[in-house]
Design an enzyme around this catalytic site. Structure first.
Site, PDB file in Angstrom:
ATOM      1  N   ASP A   1       0.817  -1.211   0.000  1.00  0.00           N
ATOM      2  CA  ASP A   1       0.000   0.000   0.000  1.00  0.00           C
ATOM      3  C   ASP A   1       0.851   1.261   0.000  1.00  0.00           C
ATOM      4  O   ASP A   1       0.577   2.218  -0.734  1.00  0.00           O
ATOM      5  CB  ASP A   1      -0.925   0.015   1.224  1.00  0.00           C
ATOM      6  CG  ASP A   1      -2.223  -0.739   0.963  1.00  0.00           C
ATOM      7  OD1 ASP A   1      -2.265  -1.554   0.026  1.00  0.00           O
ATOM      8  OD2 ASP A   1      -3.202  -0.498   1.708  1.00  0.00           O
TER       9      ASP A   1
ATOM     10  N   HIS B   1      -5.433  -9.200   2.742  1.00  0.00           N
ATOM     11  CA  HIS B   1      -4.420  -9.404   3.780  1.00  0.00           C
ATOM     12  C   HIS B   1      -5.032  -9.696   5.142  1.00  0.00           C
ATOM     13  O   HIS B   1      -4.526 -10.535   5.891  1.00  0.00           O
ATOM     14  CB  HIS B   1      -3.505  -8.173   3.845  1.00  0.00           C
ATOM     15  CG  HIS B   1      -4.226  -6.871   4.070  1.00  0.00           C
ATOM     16  ND1 HIS B   1      -3.818  -5.944   5.002  1.00  0.00           N
ATOM     17  CD2 HIS B   1      -5.335  -6.337   3.489  1.00  0.00           C
ATOM     18  CE1 HIS B   1      -4.636  -4.902   4.970  1.00  0.00           C
ATOM     19  NE2 HIS B   1      -5.562  -5.123   4.071  1.00  0.00           N
ATOM     20  N   ARG B   2      -6.107  -9.004   5.486  1.00  0.00           N
ATOM     21  CA  ARG B   2      -6.680  -9.185   6.826  1.00  0.00           C
ATOM     22  C   ARG B   2      -7.371 -10.542   6.974  1.00  0.00           C
ATOM     23  O   ARG B   2      -7.357 -11.128   8.061  1.00  0.00           O
ATOM     24  CB  ARG B   2      -7.630  -8.037   7.166  1.00  0.00           C
ATOM     25  CG  ARG B   2      -6.956  -6.692   7.067  1.00  0.00           C
ATOM     26  CD  ARG B   2      -7.322  -5.735   8.170  1.00  0.00           C
ATOM     27  NE  ARG B   2      -6.591  -4.481   8.008  1.00  0.00           N
ATOM     28  CZ  ARG B   2      -5.363  -4.261   8.453  1.00  0.00           C
ATOM     29  NH1 ARG B   2      -4.724  -5.211   9.114  1.00  0.00           N
ATOM     30  NH2 ARG B   2      -4.764  -3.103   8.245  1.00  0.00           N
TER      31      ARG B   2
ATOM     32  N   GLU C   1     -11.180  -4.445   0.984  1.00  0.00           N
ATOM     33  CA  GLU C   1     -10.482  -5.160  -0.085  1.00  0.00           C
ATOM     34  C   GLU C   1     -11.336  -6.270  -0.681  1.00  0.00           C
ATOM     35  O   GLU C   1     -11.185  -6.654  -1.836  1.00  0.00           O
ATOM     36  CB  GLU C   1      -9.164  -5.718   0.434  1.00  0.00           C
ATOM     37  CG  GLU C   1      -8.064  -4.686   0.572  1.00  0.00           C
ATOM     38  CD  GLU C   1      -8.140  -3.848   1.826  1.00  0.00           C
ATOM     39  OE1 GLU C   1      -7.134  -3.224   2.174  1.00  0.00           O
ATOM     40  OE2 GLU C   1      -9.204  -3.799   2.482  1.00  0.00           O
TER      41      GLU C   1
ATOM     42  N   LYS D   1       0.420  -6.504   1.682  1.00  0.00           N
ATOM     43  CA  LYS D   1      -0.289  -5.239   1.539  1.00  0.00           C
ATOM     44  C   LYS D   1      -0.007  -4.308   2.711  1.00  0.00           C
ATOM     45  O   LYS D   1       0.120  -3.095   2.538  1.00  0.00           O
ATOM     46  CB  LYS D   1      -1.790  -5.493   1.411  1.00  0.00           C
ATOM     47  CG  LYS D   1      -2.606  -4.279   1.029  1.00  0.00           C
ATOM     48  CD  LYS D   1      -4.033  -4.675   0.733  1.00  0.00           C
ATOM     49  CE  LYS D   1      -4.777  -3.545   0.045  1.00  0.00           C
ATOM     50  NZ  LYS D   1      -4.936  -2.356   0.872  1.00  0.00           N
TER      51      LYS D   1
ATOM     52  N   ASP E   1     -11.043  -2.485  10.880  1.00  0.00           N
ATOM     53  CA  ASP E   1      -9.994  -3.416  10.462  1.00  0.00           C
ATOM     54  C   ASP E   1      -9.644  -4.427  11.550  1.00  0.00           C
ATOM     55  O   ASP E   1      -8.937  -5.405  11.283  1.00  0.00           O
ATOM     56  CB  ASP E   1      -8.741  -2.653  10.038  1.00  0.00           C
ATOM     57  CG  ASP E   1      -8.909  -1.985   8.681  1.00  0.00           C
ATOM     58  OD1 ASP E   1      -9.860  -2.340   7.965  1.00  0.00           O
ATOM     59  OD2 ASP E   1      -8.096  -1.105   8.342  1.00  0.00           O
TER      60      ASP E   1
ATOM     61  N   ASN F   1      -4.612  -2.217  -4.891  1.00  0.00           N
ATOM     62  CA  ASN F   1      -5.849  -2.246  -4.116  1.00  0.00           C
ATOM     63  C   ASN F   1      -5.681  -1.406  -2.858  1.00  0.00           C
ATOM     64  O   ASN F   1      -6.223  -1.730  -1.798  1.00  0.00           O
ATOM     65  CB  ASN F   1      -6.221  -3.689  -3.757  1.00  0.00           C
ATOM     66  CG  ASN F   1      -7.676  -3.815  -3.316  1.00  0.00           C
ATOM     67  OD1 ASN F   1      -8.483  -2.905  -3.502  1.00  0.00           O
ATOM     68  ND2 ASN F   1      -8.011  -4.947  -2.724  1.00  0.00           N
TER      69      ASN F   1
END
Length: 417
Positions: A53, A374-375, A325, A400, A297, A95
């Site tokens: 990012d 990623h999360r 995302e 990311k 998040d 993204n």
């Protein structure tokens, strides 16, 4: 390792202990990079995150004439004239939601045409409310779909007097307008059209960063800020560790009964996701209802942790998670049910996790579709600390925001296959 490959976390069977330093905050790094680029002179950003990012943000700024040096793994040195130049090619931002939204507003100060685009995931992420707000403020901006790609025809001057935005879908829209407003020719009011705002704490982060680079902002009322036309002043800025990344380590500690030293006090974080620590500390007796609107998040971490709680947990006000995302509400539900059918259900924008402490120590055959998010990858790795057989697709998508995530767990004794 490719997107088609998987990683399986082997349950360690012991308490995880050791020291792990989380990476710098992604949210603050991308704000600071942009503000340093809008400031005349040289700024040094220490403690910064180097990830996909922030790479997209820094590369886009370089395309617009900003000199950015990276003397080490946690530092950016940004030198700028204070005026972004017309890039020779479209800005590709992967993204990276912060990069796309912040830059869509910022390039209104460029004298010329700028196109902002992203990958196929980004091309499904809405940006319409931000475009409408910019357009009403006199900025020539267009998108055929309400998602990237976006075309901005800048005049080199920002002559708006007021921006109005519904911040309910994303606080990033509000932050984008606030940051560019300091580059106006006169004071600009940024006003919410409703009192609801997703993750208002991130607007506070934006305001703190703006003031650190010389902006003058006053709060006119509960829903309006007046930003004075000061521009920005170069300076040195320290970026705190990433609270969203810290949630995975806090949860790993809670799940295994371990002790992980992050090198920073739990209450030292100013980011909204740090509020998750209070819920993690209550495990395995987390509350029956957790509101996700102000710590979006962190919800994936808490949802996976809730699978091992003693009692069910309902996560509410998750609408914003559907436009991250990926649709994280659906992705969490799919992943939890892959571990055990019926482990979660979705009711509107609520996610109900039907806790089952008996999952710990079991073996399953669960392939987790991360949707390259990623999360989703990082949170389901936590389930692998207690349950054997959880395979995480596209493990490198953690790059990311936390490129060394798998190494961090390995340093605590976690192994993979």
């Amino acid at each position: 390792m490719t997107a088609q490959q998987t990683i399986t976390v082997i349950p360690p069977g012991v308490a995880l202990t050791g020291q792990v330093s989380p990476p710098g905050s992604k949210s603050i790094t991308n704000r600071a990079l942009l503000l340093a680029a809008l400031a005349k002179g040289t700024s040094r950003l220490d403690g910064a995150l180097k990830s996909d990012d922030t790479r997209h943000m820094s590369n886009a700024l370089r395309q617009m004439g900003v000199v950015i040096e990276e003397p080490d793994d946690t530092t950016f040195v940004v030198t700028s004239t204070g005026q972004l130049q017309v890039p020779e090619a479209p800005l590709f931002l992967g993204n990276a939601g912060t990069a796309v939204r912040f830059l869509t507003a910022a390039v209104a100060t460029v004298e010329g045409d700028v196109t902002l685009d992203g990958d196929h995931y980004m091309q499904k992420r809405p940006i319409g409310p931000l475009l409408a707000a910019l357009r009403a403020g006199g900025v020539d901006v267009h998108s055929a779909t309400g998602c990237p790609p976006v075309q901005v025809k800048g005049t080199g001057r920002l002559q708006a007097q007021r921006f109005e935005i519904d911040g309910g879908l994303s606080s990033q829209y509000v932050s984008a307008l606030l940051m560019v407003a300091a580059c106006g020719t006169a004071p600009i009011d940024v006003a919410l059209t409703g009192k609801d705002i997703g993750a208002r704490g991130y607007v506070d982060l934006t305001l703190a960063c703006m003031r650190a680079f010389g902006a003058q902002v006053e709060q006119v009322d509960e829903v309006t800020w007046r930003v004075h036309p000061t521009g920005y002043v170069a300076g040195d800025y320290f970026i705190e560790p990433d609270a969203s990344a810290a949630t995975y380590l806090w949860a790993a500690q809670a799940l295994t009964g371990g002790r992980i030293d992050l090198g920073v006090a739990d209450d030292a974080f100013t980011q909204p996701d740090a509020a998750a620590q209070a819920y993690i500390a209550q495990f395995p007796n987390m509350p029956a209802v957790i509101n996700g609107s102000q710590m979006q998040d962190a919800i994936p971490t808490l949802a996976v942790l809730a699978a091992f709680n003693r009692t069910p947990v309902r996560f509410v006000e998750l609408a914003n998670l559907r436009v991250k995302e990926c649709d994280r509400v659906a992705a969490l539900d799919d992943g939890l049910n892959a571990i055990r059918p019926g482990l979660s259900t979705v009711e509107g924008d609520d996610l109900l996790v039907h806790a089952d402490p008996a999952l710990a120590g079991t073996t399953v055959d669960a392939l987790i579709d991360t949707h390259s998010d990623h999360r989703i990858a990082m949170c389901f790795a936590l389930a692998g600390l207690k349950v054997a057989g959880i395979r995480i697709q596209d493990p490198l998508c953690v790059g990311k925001t936390y490129p060394r995530y798998w190494d961090a767990l390995a340093s605590l004794g976690v192994t993979y296959q």
